[in-house]
Design a protein around this motif. Structure first.
Motif, PDB file in Angstrom:
ATOM      1  N   PRO A  23     -18.952  38.440 -28.953  1.00  0.00           N
ATOM      2  CA  PRO A  23     -20.334  38.843 -28.733  1.00  0.00           C
ATOM      3  C   PRO A  23     -20.532  40.390 -29.542  1.00  0.00           C
ATOM      4  N   ILE A  24     -19.695  41.046 -29.349  1.00  0.00           N
ATOM      5  CA  ILE A  24     -19.715  42.815 -29.665  1.00  0.00           C
ATOM      6  C   ILE A  24     -19.917  42.377 -31.235  1.00  0.00           C
ATOM      7  N   MET A  25     -19.198  41.668 -32.100  1.00  0.00           N
ATOM      8  CA  MET A  25     -19.240  41.599 -33.507  1.00  0.00           C
ATOM      9  C   MET A  25     -20.694  41.026 -33.845  1.00  0.00           C
ATOM     10  N   LEU A  26     -20.926  40.411 -33.001  1.00  0.00           N
ATOM     11  CA  LEU A  26     -22.266  39.370 -33.304  1.00  0.00           C
ATOM     12  C   LEU A  26     -23.518  40.221 -33.096  1.00  0.00           C
ATOM     13  N   GLU A  27     -23.471  41.018 -32.026  1.00  0.00           N
ATOM     14  CA  GLU A  27     -24.445  42.087 -31.908  1.00  0.00           C
ATOM     15  C   GLU A  27     -24.784  43.223 -32.935  1.00  0.00           C
ATOM     16  N   GLU A  28     -23.208  43.584 -33.176  1.00  0.00           N
ATOM     17  CA  GLU A  28     -23.224  44.501 -34.578  1.00  0.00           C
ATOM     18  C   GLU A  28     -23.881  44.032 -35.608  1.00  0.00           C
ATOM     19  N   CYS A  29     -23.547  42.607 -35.904  1.00  0.00           N
ATOM     20  CA  CYS A  29     -24.097  42.303 -37.189  1.00  0.00           C
ATOM     21  C   CYS A  29     -25.457  41.664 -36.860  1.00  0.00           C
ATOM     22  N   GLY A  30     -26.056  41.507 -35.947  1.00  0.00           N
ATOM     23  CA  GLY A  30     -27.640  41.198 -35.613  1.00  0.00           C
ATOM     24  C   GLY A  30     -27.466  39.697 -35.946  1.00  0.00           C
ATOM     25  N   LEU A  31     -26.439  39.060 -35.615  1.00  0.00           N
ATOM     26  CA  LEU A  31     -26.346  37.569 -35.855  1.00  0.00           C
ATOM     27  C   LEU A  31     -26.921  36.796 -34.582  1.00  0.00           C
ATOM     28  N   PRO A  32     -27.855  35.808 -34.636  1.00  0.00           N
ATOM     29  CA  PRO A  32     -28.136  34.898 -33.515  1.00  0.00           C
ATOM     30  C   PRO A  32     -27.031  34.240 -32.662  1.00  0.00           C
ATOM     31  N   TYR A  33     -26.753  34.334 -31.588  1.00  0.00           N
ATOM     32  CA  TYR A  33     -25.777  33.361 -30.899  1.00  0.00           C
ATOM     33  C   TYR A  33     -26.077  32.753 -29.205  1.00  0.00           C
ATOM     34  N   ARG A  34     -25.559  32.042 -28.976  1.00  0.00           N
ATOM     35  CA  ARG A  34     -25.635  31.591 -27.728  1.00  0.00           C
ATOM     36  C   ARG A  34     -24.239  31.585 -27.010  1.00  0.00           C
ATOM     37  N   VAL A  35     -24.157  32.082 -25.745  1.00  0.00           N
ATOM     38  CA  VAL A  35     -22.828  32.297 -25.058  1.00  0.00           C
ATOM     39  C   VAL A  35     -22.793  30.839 -24.282  1.00  0.00           C
ATOM     40  N   VAL A  36     -21.491  30.186 -24.518  1.00  0.00           N
ATOM     41  CA  VAL A  36     -21.488  29.061 -23.932  1.00  0.00           C
ATOM     42  C   VAL A  36     -20.079  29.453 -22.674  1.00  0.00           C
ATOM     43  N   PRO A  37     -20.396  29.520 -21.511  1.00  0.00           N
ATOM     44  CA  PRO A  37     -19.445  30.288 -20.558  1.00  0.00           C
ATOM     45  C   PRO A  37     -18.133  29.122 -20.555  1.00  0.00           C
ATOM     46  N   VAL A  38     -16.917  29.725 -20.592  1.00  0.00           N
ATOM     47  CA  VAL A  38     -15.782  28.860 -20.376  1.00  0.00           C
ATOM     48  C   VAL A  38     -15.188  29.814 -19.139  1.00  0.00           C
ATOM     49  N   ASN A  39     -15.344  29.209 -17.839  1.00  0.00           N
ATOM     50  CA  ASN A  39     -14.669  29.766 -16.764  1.00  0.00           C
ATOM     51  C   ASN A  39     -13.065  29.365 -16.723  1.00  0.00           C
ATOM     52  N   ILE A  40     -12.503  30.307 -17.158  1.00  0.00           N
ATOM     53  CA  ILE A  40     -10.934  30.170 -17.256  1.00  0.00           C
ATOM     54  C   ILE A  40     -10.501  30.106 -15.813  1.00  0.00           C
ATOM     55  N   LEU A  82     -13.422  36.942 -35.950  1.00  0.00           N
ATOM     56  CA  LEU A  82     -13.822  38.505 -36.559  1.00  0.00           C
ATOM     57  C   LEU A  82     -13.685  38.532 -38.040  1.00  0.00           C
ATOM     58  N   GLN A  83     -12.575  37.910 -38.585  1.00  0.00           N
ATOM     59  CA  GLN A  83     -12.443  38.175 -40.202  1.00  0.00           C
ATOM     60  C   GLN A  83     -13.609  37.250 -40.709  1.00  0.00           C
ATOM     61  N   TYR A  84     -13.850  35.827 -40.066  1.00  0.00           N
ATOM     62  CA  TYR A  84     -14.762  34.961 -40.556  1.00  0.00           C
ATOM     63  C   TYR A  84     -16.254  35.685 -40.694  1.00  0.00           C
ATOM     64  N   LEU A  85     -16.608  36.170 -39.507  1.00  0.00           N
ATOM     65  CA  LEU A  85     -17.906  36.758 -39.349  1.00  0.00           C
ATOM     66  C   LEU A  85     -17.963  37.921 -40.211  1.00  0.00           C
ATOM     67  N   GLY A  86     -16.825  38.697 -40.652  1.00  0.00           N
ATOM     68  CA  GLY A  86     -17.111  39.913 -41.597  1.00  0.00           C
ATOM     69  C   GLY A  86     -17.113  39.274 -42.756  1.00  0.00           C
ATOM     70  N   ARG A  87     -16.441  38.128 -43.205  1.00  0.00           N
ATOM     71  CA  ARG A  87     -16.892  37.870 -44.599  1.00  0.00           C
ATOM     72  C   ARG A  87     -18.142  37.040 -44.733  1.00  0.00           C
ATOM     73  N   LYS A  88     -18.707  36.400 -43.547  1.00  0.00           N
ATOM     74  CA  LYS A  88     -19.993  35.955 -43.629  1.00  0.00           C
ATOM     75  C   LYS A  88     -21.195  36.724 -43.861  1.00  0.00           C
ATOM     76  N   THR A  89     -20.880  37.990 -43.155  1.00  0.00           N
ATOM     77  CA  THR A  89     -22.072  38.892 -42.935  1.00  0.00           C
ATOM     78  C   THR A  89     -21.953  40.020 -44.117  1.00  0.00           C
ATOM     79  N   GLY A  90     -20.778  40.410 -44.647  1.00  0.00           N
ATOM     80  CA  GLY A  90     -20.478  41.382 -45.484  1.00  0.00           C
ATOM     81  C   GLY A  90     -20.373  42.677 -44.500  1.00  0.00           C
ATOM     82  N   ARG A  91     -20.171  42.594 -43.374  1.00  0.00           N
ATOM     83  CA  ARG A  91     -20.187  43.681 -42.382  1.00  0.00           C
ATOM     84  C   ARG A  91     -18.787  44.076 -41.813  1.00  0.00           C
TER      85      ARG A  91
END
Length: 211
Positions: A23-40, A82-91
């Motif tokens: 979520p931190i990376m997605l917020e920093e990149c400004g990408l839309p996302y939906r949290v799907v909770p996984v209650n461990i 994180l690497q995938y999102l970095g490549r996807k956004t270039g950020r």
């Protein structure tokens, strides 16, 4: 979440140091996302639907509905995401090879050592029903060593690998809980300065609040 368009990325996660990274990376990149909770705590990480995207039954995992070629892709393991999102956004993940190697070094340092060893220190100090002195001493000592490595790295720089990157995002979520790992910042001024700087970032704050 930042107001942007596009298909939201499903983030299967929970409120843990590893779980907050994405979520931190997605917020920093400004990408839309939906949290799907996984209650461990309830064992939801072993559900068949979750295992289909995370065969190691660990959070986080994502499903990007707008993946390569416009087709969905699921990814597990926080470093790979994180690497995938970095490549996807270039950020936050440089394209120049020397700079990327530096980020990868510290990202792998986190996922291979800093996170697992701090997690063990946290577990044996706080959650283990039987307080085993050997385990507490062993993992607290290793946590201290790793924090010393981090402090030395940050002595002459603001971020782990030059510019702010996915390596910093991966590491900060663990450093945030230093007290539970038996670590005080009195002898770690560079780590404290770095962590305070990162926690002041709006994207980090939104990511931490997302779960």
């Amino acid at each position: 979440m930042a107001a942007v368009t596009g298909k939201p990325i499903d983030v299967h996660t929970w409120s843990t140091p590893n779980g907050w990274k994405i979520p931190i990376m997605l917020e920093e990149c400004g990408l839309p996302y939906r949290v799907v909770p996984v209650n461990i705590g309830k064992g939801e990480q072993t559900a068949p639907d979750f295992l289909a995207i995370s065969p190691n039954n660990k959070i986080p995992a994502i499903v990007d509905h707008d993946g390569p070629g416009g087709e969905p892709i699921s990814i597990f393991e926080s470093g790979a995401i994180l690497q995938y999102l970095g490549r996807k956004t270039g950020r936050f993940y440089p394209t120049e090879e020397r700079a990327r190697v530096a980020v990868d070094e510290w990202l792998f340092w986190q996922v291979g050592g800093f996170g697992p060893m701090l997690g063990q220190a946290h577990h044996f100090r706080i959650y283990a029903q039987d307080k085993i002195p050997y385990a507490i001493e062993r993992f607290t000592a290793e946590a201290n060593r790793l924090y010393g490595v981090l402090d030395k790295r940050l002595a002459d720089r603001d971020y782990l690998a030059g510019e702010y990157s996915i390596a910093d995002m991966a590491t900060l979520t663990w450093a945030k809980f230093h007290g539970k790992q038996g670590i005080e910042f009195d002898a770690l001024p560079n780590v404290k300065r770095w962590l305070d700087r990162l926690l002041a970032r709006p994207g980090v704050q939104r990511g931490l609040a997302a779960i």
